[in-house]
Design an enzyme around this catalytic site. Sequence first.
Site, PDB file in Angstrom:
ATOM      1  N   HIS A 297       0.839  -1.201   0.000  1.00 45.95           N
ATOM      2  CA  HIS A 297       0.000   0.000   0.000  1.00 45.95           C
ATOM      3  C   HIS A 297       0.867   1.241   0.000  1.00 45.95           C
ATOM      4  O   HIS A 297       1.875   1.330   0.679  1.00 45.95           O
ATOM      5  CB  HIS A 297      -1.014  -0.022   1.153  1.00 45.95           C
ATOM      6  CG  HIS A 297      -0.506   0.288   2.510  1.00 45.95           C
ATOM      7  ND1 HIS A 297      -0.368   1.573   2.993  1.00 45.95           N
ATOM      8  CD2 HIS A 297      -0.136  -0.515   3.533  1.00 45.95           C
ATOM      9  CE1 HIS A 297       0.057   1.549   4.246  1.00 45.95           C
ATOM     10  NE2 HIS A 297       0.219   0.304   4.590  1.00 45.95           N
ATOM     11  N   ASP A 309       5.671   2.629   7.188  1.00 44.75           N
ATOM     12  CA  ASP A 309       4.318   2.148   6.920  1.00 44.75           C
ATOM     13  C   ASP A 309       3.618   3.057   5.923  1.00 44.75           C
ATOM     14  O   ASP A 309       2.967   4.015   6.310  1.00 44.75           O
ATOM     15  CB  ASP A 309       3.529   2.105   8.236  1.00 44.75           C
ATOM     16  CG  ASP A 309       2.118   1.573   8.060  1.00 44.75           C
ATOM     17  OD1 ASP A 309       1.853   0.921   7.025  1.00 44.75           O
ATOM     18  OD2 ASP A 309       1.281   1.812   8.951  1.00 44.75           O
ATOM     19  N   GLU A 341      -5.455   1.908   1.873  1.00 40.60           N
ATOM     20  CA  GLU A 341      -5.315   0.779   2.798  1.00 40.60           C
ATOM     21  C   GLU A 341      -5.612   1.217   4.215  1.00 40.60           C
ATOM     22  O   GLU A 341      -6.272   0.510   4.985  1.00 40.60           O
ATOM     23  CB  GLU A 341      -3.894   0.200   2.705  1.00 40.60           C
ATOM     24  CG  GLU A 341      -3.699  -1.108   3.475  1.00 40.60           C
ATOM     25  CD  GLU A 341      -3.221  -0.916   4.918  1.00 40.60           C
ATOM     26  OE1 GLU A 341      -3.074  -1.928   5.630  1.00 40.60           O
ATOM     27  OE2 GLU A 341      -2.988   0.234   5.339  1.00 40.60           O
ATOM     28  N   GLU A 342      -5.115   2.405   4.568  1.00 40.31           N
ATOM     29  CA  GLU A 342      -5.288   2.893   5.931  1.00 40.31           C
ATOM     30  C   GLU A 342      -6.737   3.264   6.241  1.00 40.31           C
ATOM     31  O   GLU A 342      -7.083   3.497   7.394  1.00 40.31           O
ATOM     32  CB  GLU A 342      -4.372   4.103   6.177  1.00 40.31           C
ATOM     33  CG  GLU A 342      -2.882   3.821   6.026  1.00 40.31           C
ATOM     34  CD  GLU A 342      -2.319   2.953   7.139  1.00 40.31           C
ATOM     35  OE1 GLU A 342      -3.095   2.498   8.000  1.00 40.31           O
ATOM     36  OE2 GLU A 342      -1.092   2.739   7.143  1.00 40.31           O
TER      37      GLU A 342
END
Length: 535
Positions: A297, A309, A341-342
Site C-alpha cells: 500500500h 508504513d 489501505e489505511e
Amino acid sequence: MTQKNSVRRVVGSFVLAVSTSSLAAPEPEGEPFKEFWSPGKPNPGICKSSVLVGTPLGLPRCLEATNVMTRLQALQDIATLNDGNRAAGLPGYQASVDYVKTTLEQAGYQVQVQPFPFTAFFPKGPGTLTALAPLPANYVWEEDFNYLSQTEAGDVSASVVAVDLSLGAGNTSSSACEPEDFAGFLSGSIALVQRGSCTFEIKAENAAAAGAAGVIIFNQGNTEDRKGLENVTLGDGYEGGIPVFFATYDNGVTWSQTPGLQLRMVSDVLRKKTETFNLVAETRRGSPDNVVMAGAHLDSVFEGPGINDNGSGSAALLEMAVLLGKAHPNNKVRFAWWGAEESGLVGSTFYVNSLSDEEKQHIKAYLNFDMIGSPNFANFIYDGDGSSFGLQGPPGSAAIERLFEAYFKLRGEAYEGTEIDFRSDYAQFFDDGIAFGGLFTGAEDIKSEEQAQRYGGAAGQPFDPCYHQACDGIGNLDLNALEVNGDAMAFATSWLSLSTKIIDDEIAAAQQAQGPTLRKQAVRDIERWGSDYVK
C-alpha cells in the site's frame, strides 16, 4: 525457440536447480551464498543481464537497500511538501501516485491508474465527552473514549438511553443488532450501545434509524481483553450520519446505571466521499494465464509521512519492478500499489472485487509487503500453513511460506510466523481463495526478550515505536531489515516468476482431497479489516 530464449531457459533451470537444493536444505547455509547479498555494489553484468537479473539469486543481489532508500527519500520529500503526510485523498498521496507512475513508465511499463470511490476520514482534533447531569464530569480522550473510524462530525448534548445491554463476564451481547432493540427509544437521545455479535456499522445505523442524535458504543466486557479501548471502525460504507464514540466497558456500565444521565459529545473530524487510485503494472513478458502478483500500500496515515508504513514496502516493490522490467520471466509478474489501505483496505478490496472469475483464476499467487524496515524489527512471514496460529491460507499459501523460510535459512537469518489477521491488503485475496504470502517486520506490538535475543534491538519496546505517528519518517528505518526483507521479496518473486510448481502441487493435492471448489471458501467470520476491528 530463439537463441536468447534457449539461453534464458537453460540458465533459469540451472538457478532453479541450485535454489531447489537450497530449499530442501534443513540447516542454514549462509556462507556459501554470501557473495549474492554481501554489502557493496553487485556485479553490473548480473543486473544488466536480462537473463540473470530475474533469477532467484540475481534479483536479490541487484535489489540494494541503498537504492530503496533513494526512493524512500523521494516519498519523504513528497510528504514534507504536503502537510507531512501522504494520506489517500490528499495531495501527498496524489504526488506519490505520480512519482511511482513516472518511474514505472521510464522503466518501460504501461501503467494502469485505477480510480475507486472511498470515504476519506481524518481526525482534525481530539473528541470531547462530558457529563452535564446529574453531576458534571469530564472524560479523558484516548483513555476513557475515542472515535470510531468513519464517525461523522457533530456536537450533541442529550439524554442517554441504554439499548438492550447484557452486562457481566461471559455475556453474549447483541445490543443494537436488531431494529427491535430500539422499541420505545426516545428520538433525539444518545444511544448507549454495547459491543458484541454484529458490526459497529449495523449498530450505529440502527441507532440512527431510531432517531438517535449520537451513539456511544462501549466494549463488551465478556472477557478481560474486551474491556479497554480498541481501534475500531464503522467502515467505509457507514451511512448513519451521526457521531459515534467508542468507550471502555467500565464507563459503559457506570453510564448505564446512572439515572438522568445527560452527555455532551463533540466529534472534530473530516469525512467526505471522494475517490483515489490504485496503480497496477505488469511485466511485458511471461504467461498471462499464470500471474504472480506483488503488492504494497502506497498511502500513509493522516498523522505522518508513512515511510516505514508503508513507504518501505512500496519503495522496495518499485525498485524490484524496475529491475524486473528487463527480465524474461516465464510467468507474468503484476505489481500493485494500493490506495486507501489505511481507510480499511479499500483499494485492494475494490481491485479484487472488480476482477472476473476468469481473471482471478489466472492469479496464481499474491505476495504482500507491508512494513519491511521496522527500526526494532523481527523477520515475520505470514503463517500460510496455519502451524503457528491455526488459520491456514488458501491452497498454495503454505508453499509460499516455505519459500520465504528457505531464503531466510539460506541466508542464515532468524524468522518466525505472523498471524493471518486481515490487517493488510492480502485480505480480499484470501477471501477469494487465492494463495498468498508475504513479509512484515512489526508494528505497534511489543518485542519480547526472546525476540530481542534473536534479532537484536530492544525488548519491551514496539517493533515500530513511530507506527501511525508523525515520527514515521526517513529516520524510522533499520537498513539491515530493509536489505534482508527486500532481498527475500526479490527471491520469492523471481522464483515464482520462473516456476509456480510448488504452488501448483499444493493446489492439486487440495483439489484431490476436497474437490475443485477451492475459491470463495467461507472460512472465517470477519472481525477485523485493516488496522481496525469491525465488530
